[in-house]
Design an enzyme around this catalytic site. Sequence first.
Site, PDB file in Angstrom:
ATOM      1  N   HIS A 131      -0.165   4.973   8.037  1.00 26.29           N
ATOM      2  CA  HIS A 131       0.159   4.644   6.707  1.00 26.29           C
ATOM      3  C   HIS A 131       0.204   3.068   6.678  1.00 26.29           C
ATOM      4  CE1 HIS A 131       0.964   8.499   4.619  1.00 26.29           C
ATOM      5  NE2 HIS A 131       1.604   8.962   5.733  1.00 26.29           N
ATOM      6  N   ASP A 161      -1.361  -0.354   0.760  1.00 27.79           N
ATOM      7  CA  ASP A 161      -2.079   0.798  -0.170  1.00 27.79           C
ATOM      8  C   ASP A 161      -2.525   0.155  -1.298  1.00 27.79           C
ATOM      9  OD1 ASP A 161      -1.298   2.910   1.470  1.00 27.79           O
ATOM     10  OD2 ASP A 161       0.237   3.504   0.207  1.00 27.79           O
TER      11      ASP A 161
END
Length: 343
Positions: A131, A161
């Site tokens: 992540h 992200d």
Amino acid sequence: MSGPLAGVRVLEMEAVGPVPWAGMMLADMGASVIRVARPVAADMGIARDARFELTLRGKTSVTADLKTEAGRNTVLDLAADADVLLEGLRPGVMERLGLGPQACWQRNAALVYGRVTGWGQSGPLAQEVGHDINYLALSGVLHAIGPAEGPPAVPLNLIGDFGAGGMLLLVGVMAALLQARVSGRGQVVDAAMVDGALAMMAPILGRWQAGQWHDRRASNLLDGGAHFYTTYATADGSAVAVGAIEPRFYAALLQGLGLQEEVLPAQHVQTAWPQMRAKFAAIFARHPREHWLRVFEGTEACVTPVLSLAQASRHPHFAARGNFRNVGQVLHPAPAPRFSAPD
């Protein structure tokens, strides 16, 4: 839909993080975005309410089971009429489903195939899970964020992200789309969050090699080490942010704090930064935030309040610019950037 991308057709495969955000940005700019949803949404371990999935705005949706021939044909048919396909699955998954770039190009040679992953489409870590925080850790970004003592701070997932992933994907897709309009041939855009994070670190990497950046937290100009570029607590439990880098901005800051520059260490004497930060912290702590906002209003000291989400949504500047919009009783950030054409 109006906007500079009106007429551009985008096919967005269901994903989390950078892909739906990039799709939202394209839709905000006028592209027609069709989201291909799974019959059962991926389990992220948290409850989701579609009303508050703001990245779904401006899109239409179809459901397709990619494990079936009918579902795959649905995607291929949509790809045949699309300009861009966005996907964020692990490398090789789309190929195993029969929906990789080659399969899509057989239906549409000009299709731009945008792919975003954490580690990239190749390399030893390509198949590893991860992540945002993991990609920042490996690229050196995480090490640079937080207080000098203890482990690094955990930033929001804005860097990996959306900055290093979604924005990199957008830039690559738009470049490939321009080229496809000329050549009639699409290409794969491999947007890896680690690549984007490293690209974003280019200025810091340069300063480090020039000997102008210490490879430790809170000891540099832009990482909270400088007393004139950091945050301070105020008497009411709030905080202000200070960004007085330029000499005249720093002079305005000192004036507002009631300090005389001629009796203080020079601004960029780094050995004095800890002492100066403690001095500034003690002064800011004497009064509530609103006091300091009045003191610095109209000056060049670069002092701003650190606002919560609720406070930011009510700030007069954002109200004047229409930065927040109420859509179905749900607060949305307004599309950005803004475009205007000559009359």
